[in-house]
Design an enzyme around this catalytic site. Sequence first.
Site, PDB file in Angstrom:
ATOM      1  N   CYS A 382     -20.459   9.530   1.644  1.00  0.00           N
ATOM      2  CA  CYS A 382     -20.811   8.227   1.065  1.00  0.00           C
ATOM      3  C   CYS A 382     -21.078   7.272   2.218  1.00  0.00           C
ATOM      4  O   CYS A 382     -21.827   7.607   3.131  1.00  0.00           O
ATOM      5  CB  CYS A 382     -19.697   7.746   0.138  1.00  0.00           C
ATOM      6  SG  CYS A 382     -18.066   7.661   0.918  1.00  0.00           S
ATOM      7  N   ARG A 387     -15.537   7.750  -1.228  1.00  0.00           N
ATOM      8  CA  ARG A 387     -16.177   8.312  -2.418  1.00  0.00           C
ATOM      9  C   ARG A 387     -16.545   9.773  -2.197  1.00  0.00           C
ATOM     10  O   ARG A 387     -16.446  10.593  -3.116  1.00  0.00           O
ATOM     11  CB  ARG A 387     -17.418   7.486  -2.781  1.00  0.00           C
ATOM     12  CG  ARG A 387     -17.103   6.088  -3.272  1.00  0.00           C
ATOM     13  CD  ARG A 387     -18.358   5.242  -3.414  1.00  0.00           C
ATOM     14  NE  ARG A 387     -18.959   4.941  -2.117  1.00  0.00           N
ATOM     15  CZ  ARG A 387     -20.159   4.406  -1.940  1.00  0.00           C
ATOM     16  NH1 ARG A 387     -20.926   4.133  -2.994  1.00  0.00           N
ATOM     17  NH2 ARG A 387     -20.612   4.154  -0.732  1.00  0.00           N
TER      18      ARG A 387
END
Length: 433
Positions: A382, A387
């Site tokens: 990410c 994430r």
Amino acid sequence: MSHFIEISTNELQKRNAQGAKIIDVRAVDAYNGWKLQNEARGGHIKGAKSLPVKWIKYMDWIESVKHKNIQEEDDIILYGYNSEESEKVAEQFKKAGYSKITVYNAFLEEWVKDDSYPMEKLANYKHLVSAEWLQKLISGEDPMEYNNNKYVVVHAHYRNRDAYLSGHIPGAIDMDTNALESTETWNRRSPEELKEALEQHGITADTTVILYGKFMFPDNDDEFPGSAAGDIGAIRNAFIMMYAGVKDVRILNGGFQSWQDAGFEVSTEDVPKKPVSDFGVKIPSRPELAVDVPEAKEMLAVQDAELVCVRSYPEYIGEVSGYNYIEAKGRIPGAVFADCGSDAYHMENYRNVDHTTREFHETADIWHNNGITPEKHLAFYCGTGWRGSEAWFNAWLMGWPKVSVYDGGWFEWSNDPTNPYETGVPEEVSREA
């Protein structure tokens, strides 16, 4: 007396073959594989969707239904541990205008007990635990599936001990994500630093670690909203612990929210950490879990590997960088898109309405549509790793064998002006979520 038609096992099989939507209304943990009623087999009826009875209390319940592609014209069969669960959800469907609703009440008595009836479960479900399981552990019981090692419960946060001190799971220690990742690069820290940090938190390679996060929103938008990210920080720490060599790392499904929803006791005690003298194995014990820039470039050049971009669409097409400390906008050419959700600090496309992990079949289907498949080596990334770590954990839970985190992400990639980048809408990109 039931207001809905009850069907037999044979009828369920027949209508399933005709395209009926079978819906499991039990807790997501039972769906994933936990035997919450000591049943003979864990998991769910093959092909069933997860729609827990707990969710009917949410105002946006119907949005969850639509999100699962359950339409008003569908033939719907509901089952749970008991008829009461199924009836409650059936009533909710009826109020929403659904008319083809039946219930199946022989799940425990017939389906589970007969191995000829197919069931499925999340491959590594034991590493995604329920609040009830954790409560049994803390209270001194011996919960099913626990290996009796020493355990540590970790409340993960980013520079926000107030989130911990204002209320946490009894006995949990706190861990700042900065203990395991560098504030300069946002990558995992050096082996020496990881060894020291883990030992200071009382964690060895043989410690069972249960991590969770808590949703706390910052007072000012300029502050990195890591504490608002809840379990993203906990899963980030879990990834680094597994990379280092902790053998048994678990995540509380739904985080502190699940603990509160279950009505369990909350503590404000500042629990002291109990340092240990030696982590026990050489760090990193599992280096294959992390990918850095050289290997990321190699993966882009071959057919049996993918860099998987777990960012929001505005970040992916270069409208925003996603972070106030990253100026560059764009994406890594050749990376496959795996939409996280609305922005750089949320993962709603990977979460249910109660913050539990999304039904794994849905995630796998979306990934397959984007060319993200288990036979490839996949490196999720990410902006800085959070994430990417959560998407990686989803794949690892599903038992996908060659999954890693590209730790540097867009932050590291974009800091080198010699690295190529793209902006704008690519010719082909799936945004199904």
